[in-house]
Motif scaffolding. Structure first.
Motif, PDB file in Angstrom:
ATOM      1  N   ALA A 102       8.126  -2.638  -0.967  1.00 17.80           N
ATOM      2  CA  ALA A 102       6.987  -2.670  -0.041  1.00 17.80           C
ATOM      3  C   ALA A 102       6.637  -4.099   0.336  1.00 17.80           C
ATOM      4  O   ALA A 102       5.477  -4.415   0.567  1.00 17.80           O
ATOM      5  N   THR A 103       7.630  -4.991   0.386  1.00 17.85           N
ATOM      6  CA  THR A 103       7.370  -6.376   0.742  1.00 17.85           C
ATOM      7  C   THR A 103       6.897  -6.493   2.180  1.00 17.85           C
ATOM      8  O   THR A 103       7.304  -5.729   3.067  1.00 17.85           O
ATOM      9  N   LEU A 104       6.009  -7.463   2.417  1.00 18.88           N
ATOM     10  CA  LEU A 104       5.468  -7.679   3.756  1.00 18.88           C
ATOM     11  C   LEU A 104       6.246  -8.757   4.510  1.00 18.88           C
ATOM     12  O   LEU A 104       5.923  -9.054   5.669  1.00 18.88           O
ATOM     13  N   GLU A 105       7.242  -9.338   3.858  1.00 16.68           N
ATOM     14  CA  GLU A 105       8.031 -10.379   4.513  1.00 16.68           C
ATOM     15  C   GLU A 105       9.141  -9.724   5.325  1.00 16.68           C
ATOM     16  O   GLU A 105       9.971  -8.978   4.791  1.00 16.68           O
ATOM     17  N   SER A 106       9.181 -10.028   6.605  1.00 18.69           N
ATOM     18  CA  SER A 106      10.110  -9.356   7.516  1.00 18.69           C
ATOM     19  C   SER A 106      11.561  -9.742   7.290  1.00 18.69           C
ATOM     20  O   SER A 106      12.479  -8.992   7.664  1.00 18.69           O
ATOM     21  N   ASP A 107      11.813 -10.915   6.699  1.00 16.66           N
ATOM     22  CA  ASP A 107      13.189 -11.373   6.521  1.00 16.66           C
ATOM     23  C   ASP A 107      13.756 -10.969   5.168  1.00 16.66           C
ATOM     24  O   ASP A 107      14.810 -11.477   4.767  1.00 16.66           O
ATOM     25  N   ARG A 108      13.095 -10.067   4.444  1.00 16.54           N
ATOM     26  CA  ARG A 108      13.564  -9.649   3.140  1.00 16.54           C
ATOM     27  C   ARG A 108      13.755  -8.142   3.088  1.00 16.54           C
ATOM     28  O   ARG A 108      13.046  -7.382   3.753  1.00 16.54           O
ATOM     29  N   ASP A 109      14.716  -7.718   2.252  1.00 13.12           N
ATOM     30  CA  ASP A 109      14.903  -6.306   1.961  1.00 13.12           C
ATOM     31  C   ASP A 109      15.481  -6.214   0.559  1.00 13.12           C
ATOM     32  O   ASP A 109      16.052  -7.183   0.047  1.00 13.12           O
ATOM     33  N   MET A 158      16.046   5.571   0.737  1.00 11.88           N
ATOM     34  CA  MET A 158      17.110   5.208   1.661  1.00 11.88           C
ATOM     35  C   MET A 158      18.193   4.369   0.988  1.00 11.88           C
ATOM     36  O   MET A 158      19.393   4.566   1.223  1.00 11.88           O
ATOM     37  N   ILE A 159      17.800   3.424   0.153  1.00 13.21           N
ATOM     38  CA  ILE A 159      18.779   2.478  -0.410  1.00 13.21           C
ATOM     39  C   ILE A 159      19.294   2.911  -1.775  1.00 13.21           C
ATOM     40  O   ILE A 159      20.259   2.321  -2.280  1.00 13.21           O
ATOM     41  N   LYS A 160      18.688   3.914  -2.394  1.00 10.49           N
ATOM     42  CA  LYS A 160      19.115   4.328  -3.730  1.00 10.49           C
ATOM     43  C   LYS A 160      20.590   4.735  -3.766  1.00 10.49           C
ATOM     44  O   LYS A 160      21.319   4.312  -4.683  1.00 10.49           O
ATOM     45  N   PRO A 161      21.098   5.526  -2.790  1.00 10.04           N
ATOM     46  CA  PRO A 161      22.526   5.872  -2.827  1.00 10.04           C
ATOM     47  C   PRO A 161      23.451   4.654  -2.753  1.00 10.04           C
ATOM     48  O   PRO A 161      24.506   4.616  -3.395  1.00 10.04           O
ATOM     49  N   ASP A 162      23.063   3.635  -1.960  1.00 14.25           N
ATOM     50  CA  ASP A 162      23.889   2.430  -1.861  1.00 14.25           C
ATOM     51  C   ASP A 162      23.965   1.694  -3.206  1.00 14.25           C
ATOM     52  O   ASP A 162      25.024   1.195  -3.589  1.00 14.25           O
ATOM     53  N   ILE A 218       6.728   2.410  -5.285  1.00  9.80           N
ATOM     54  CA  ILE A 218       6.965   3.636  -4.503  1.00  9.80           C
ATOM     55  C   ILE A 218       5.661   4.380  -4.228  1.00  9.80           C
ATOM     56  O   ILE A 218       5.666   5.407  -3.528  1.00  9.80           O
ATOM     57  N   ASP A 219       4.534   3.875  -4.798  1.00  9.49           N
ATOM     58  CA  ASP A 219       3.248   4.488  -4.464  1.00  9.49           C
ATOM     59  C   ASP A 219       2.849   4.191  -3.015  1.00  9.49           C
ATOM     60  O   ASP A 219       2.008   4.894  -2.430  1.00  9.49           O
ATOM     61  N   VAL A 220       3.439   3.168  -2.418  1.00  3.35           N
ATOM     62  CA  VAL A 220       3.222   2.863  -1.000  1.00  3.35           C
ATOM     63  C   VAL A 220       4.164   3.757  -0.180  1.00  3.35           C
ATOM     64  O   VAL A 220       5.368   3.811  -0.477  1.00  3.35           O
ATOM     65  N   PRO A 221       3.663   4.468   0.825  1.00  3.30           N
ATOM     66  CA  PRO A 221       4.537   5.391   1.584  1.00  3.30           C
ATOM     67  C   PRO A 221       5.799   4.733   2.124  1.00  3.30           C
ATOM     68  O   PRO A 221       6.895   5.281   1.976  1.00  3.30           O
ATOM     69  N   ASP A 222       5.665   3.563   2.750  1.00  3.18           N
ATOM     70  CA  ASP A 222       6.857   2.895   3.273  1.00  3.18           C
ATOM     71  C   ASP A 222       7.800   2.491   2.150  1.00  3.18           C
ATOM     72  O   ASP A 222       9.028   2.527   2.295  1.00  3.18           O
ATOM     73  N   GLY A 223       7.240   2.127   1.001  1.00  5.09           N
ATOM     74  CA  GLY A 223       8.065   1.761  -0.127  1.00  5.09           C
ATOM     75  C   GLY A 223       8.841   2.944  -0.671  1.00  5.09           C
ATOM     76  O   GLY A 223      10.009   2.809  -1.049  1.00  5.09           O
ATOM     77  N   HIS A 224       8.212   4.107  -0.704  1.00  2.00           N
ATOM     78  CA  HIS A 224       8.900   5.310  -1.176  1.00  2.00           C
ATOM     79  C   HIS A 224      10.052   5.675  -0.259  1.00  2.00           C
ATOM     80  O   HIS A 224      11.157   6.018  -0.709  1.00  2.00           O
ATOM     81  N   VAL A 237      10.001   3.606  -9.535  1.00  3.72           N
ATOM     82  CA  VAL A 237       8.793   3.560 -10.356  1.00  3.72           C
ATOM     83  C   VAL A 237       7.630   3.004  -9.553  1.00  3.72           C
ATOM     84  O   VAL A 237       7.802   2.424  -8.467  1.00  3.72           O
ATOM     85  N   SER A 238       6.446   3.180 -10.138  1.00  4.90           N
ATOM     86  CA  SER A 238       5.226   2.578  -9.595  1.00  4.90           C
ATOM     87  C   SER A 238       4.371   2.117 -10.760  1.00  4.90           C
ATOM     88  O   SER A 238       4.008   2.929 -11.625  1.00  4.90           O
ATOM     89  N   ALA A 239       4.082   0.837 -10.791  1.00  6.96           N
ATOM     90  CA  ALA A 239       3.222   0.310 -11.843  1.00  6.96           C
ATOM     91  C   ALA A 239       1.776   0.738 -11.655  1.00  6.96           C
ATOM     92  O   ALA A 239       0.991   0.697 -12.607  1.00  6.96           O
ATOM     93  N   VAL A 240       1.439   1.173 -10.445  1.00  5.74           N
ATOM     94  CA  VAL A 240       0.063   1.590 -10.161  1.00  5.74           C
ATOM     95  C   VAL A 240      -0.155   3.039 -10.577  1.00  5.74           C
ATOM     96  O   VAL A 240      -1.088   3.370 -11.320  1.00  5.74           O
ATOM     97  N   SER A 241       0.722   3.935 -10.130  1.00  5.31           N
ATOM     98  CA  SER A 241       0.572   5.359 -10.449  1.00  5.31           C
ATOM     99  C   SER A 241       1.319   5.777 -11.711  1.00  5.31           C
ATOM    100  O   SER A 241       1.225   6.922 -12.131  1.00  5.31           O
TER     101      SER A 241
END
Length: 480
Positions: free
Chosen positions: A247-254, A296-300, A285-291, A311-315
């Motif tokens: 759920a990073t807010l930096e556009s140049d990271r994934d 999407m990337i788990k299979p890769d 993954i508690d953030v919708p976009d993060g989930h 995981v989610s450290a919050v939930s």
């Protein structure tokens, strides 16, 4: 204010040995009661000891100079000097001791592990201990040896089973706070964590430790960010866990790029981390976009051979599965390690042709003698005392130094140095090595002890002469 220090330069100095005492027992009607000088006490050692209650090298950052106490000198009446007190310095588990050139001197792992960083000097022998059948009343004693002094570098490498690595603000500290009882500082800005955090996790019957490594960014292995300072803390870990921020807010990271960057930094750092088992944690993954991104990337990631956890450290979602999976890997790693064997004592007998010293001629023509015994004897000699110098000459001669000098081509008047360049004793060599011995007559004899006997003998001879004269006088007849 600095509260965590994992690298310091420590200046240690062991205690000096106490000097021996040259004393003669004096009592009424006993002018020569014999030597009774006591030995000097041993200097204290500087000892590093692993203490589980110590977690930082901060104390040595503020006070880098440490010295043990000296031994006390001997006294008359056969009283030996008191030994110096050892200086025990507690260090954290996982401390590595290096010299100034970076060579490893000791790796201190495990409660109670010790290393003598400075050896205390031996105490000098008093003249009572130096007395022999040939030297009945020595008028000298040996000096105490100086304690060992050296500069060492202490580096702390955290002893942990699991190391969390990842970009700043990926959620490593948050994971430790929910997996264990550790309470690290947590905030929403990069480089919140400035020191490694360590926590203890209970997962079924397995108990393991988990640590995070702060400040990993591109170029960390070359000194950017805080990575170079703290990458050493992953060297002892059993499992590497990549914490990826979904759920990073930096556009140049994934997450995939972050993984490649951190792996590149770990390879650049080296330290044998290539064979460590790895896991992937997709955090936030508690953030919708993060989930959605995690799905999407788990299979890769799985296609690359990684075991992946969402995981989610919050939930607290997925934390139980992650904890038990880590426990299994740690348990398997521990089981695969060879059992610790008892300490083996290796005895290396001295070679039959090893004289215990060497004599070499240097380019300037000086003959240099190196060896533990001759160098120690020189340090123990009081060169202001001629008798002590003569005793040193006798010891060197018995060791074979004089014969070896002859073999390598030394002649009378050549310069001879005993010891290293810093503390060598240099003298002009005479083959007889009789310096200081002329006061004793022949070597090993002591005129001070034999003089009373000689005087008694002379008195007896004079008495016999007088008696013979009286006999002649009594037999003389003046009227004959």
């Amino acid at each position: 204010m600095t509260t965590f220090v994992d690298r310091v330069e420590l200046h240690v100095a062991a205690g000096n040995g106490g000097h021996g005492c040259a004393s003669v027992h004096r009592e009424k009607f006993k002018p020569l009661g014999g030597p009774d000088g006591g030995n000097g006490g041993r200097g204290g050692d500087v000892i590093l000891v692993v203490d589980q209650d110590v977690t930082t090298l901060l104390d040595y950052h503020h006070s880098p100079h440490r010295k043990a106490t000296n031994g006390k000198p001997g006294e008359g009446g056969n009283r030996s000097g008191k030994d110096g007190t050892d200086l025990v310095l507690p260090v954290p588990d996982g401390t590595v001791v290096l010299d100034k050139d970076g060579n490893v001197l000791a790796d201190l792992v495990g409660q109670g592990t010790t290393y003598v960083a400075g050896q205390g000097g031996r105490g000098g022998l008093g003249n009572a201990a130096l007395a022999s059948a040939r030297r009945k009343a020595p008028g000298f004693a040996l000096l105490g040896e100086p304690g060992q002094a050296q500069d060492v570098v202490l580096e702390l490498k955290t002893v942990a089973d699991v190391a969390l690595v990842g970009y700043p603000s990926a959620g490593k500290s948050s994971l430790i706070s929910v997996l264990s009882a550790a309470k690290p500082k947590i905030a929403d800005y990069p480089f919140t964590t400035l020191v490694p955090n360590l926590g203890v996790v209970n997962a079924g019957s397995t108990v393991y430790t988990i640590a995070d490594v702060p400040g990993l960014i591109p170029g960390a292995s070359q000194g950017r960010g805080l990575g170079l300072e703290f990458l050493r803390h992953v060297e002892r870990c059993s499992v590497l866990v990549h914490v990826l921020d979904t759920a990073t807010l930096e556009s140049d990271r994934d997450p995939l790029t972050d993984l490649d960057v951190i792996e590149a930094e770990l390879r650049a750092y080296g330290a044998g981390l290539e064979d460590r088992p790895r896991m992937i944690v997709l955090n936030k993954i508690d953030v919708p976009d993060g989930h959605d991104l995690a799905e999407m990337i788990k299979p890769d990631l799985q296609a690359r051979g990684y075991q992946v956890f969402e995981v989610s450290a919050v939930s607290h979602a997925g934390l139980k599965e992650l904890s038990y999976a880590l426990a299994k890997v740690v348990a398997d790693t521990r089981a695969a390690q060879p059992a610790q064997q008892s300490t083996r004592v290796v005895i290396r007998p001295q070679a039959v042709d090893d004289a215990g010293f060497t004599v070499v001629q240097e380019e300037d023509g000086l003959f240099r003698v190196r060896g533990e015994k001759p160098e120690r004897w020189v340090r123990q000699t009081d060169f202001a005392n001629d008798e002590a110098v003569g005793y040193l000459a006798d010891r060197l001669n018995r060791l074979g130094v004089e014969d070896e000098l002859v073999k390598v081509g030394a002649h009378a008047g050549d310069g001879v140095a005993i010891g290293s360049d810093d503390d060598a004793v240099v003298f002009d060599w005479e083959p007889s090595l009789a310096a200081g011995a002329e006061m004793l007559g022949r070597r090993g004899e002591d005129h001070r002890f034999d003089a009373p006997r000689a005087a008694v003998t002379r008195r007896r001879e004079r008495q016999v002469e007088r008696d013979e004269s009286d006999e002649e006088f009594r037999g003389f007849d003046p009227f004959a």
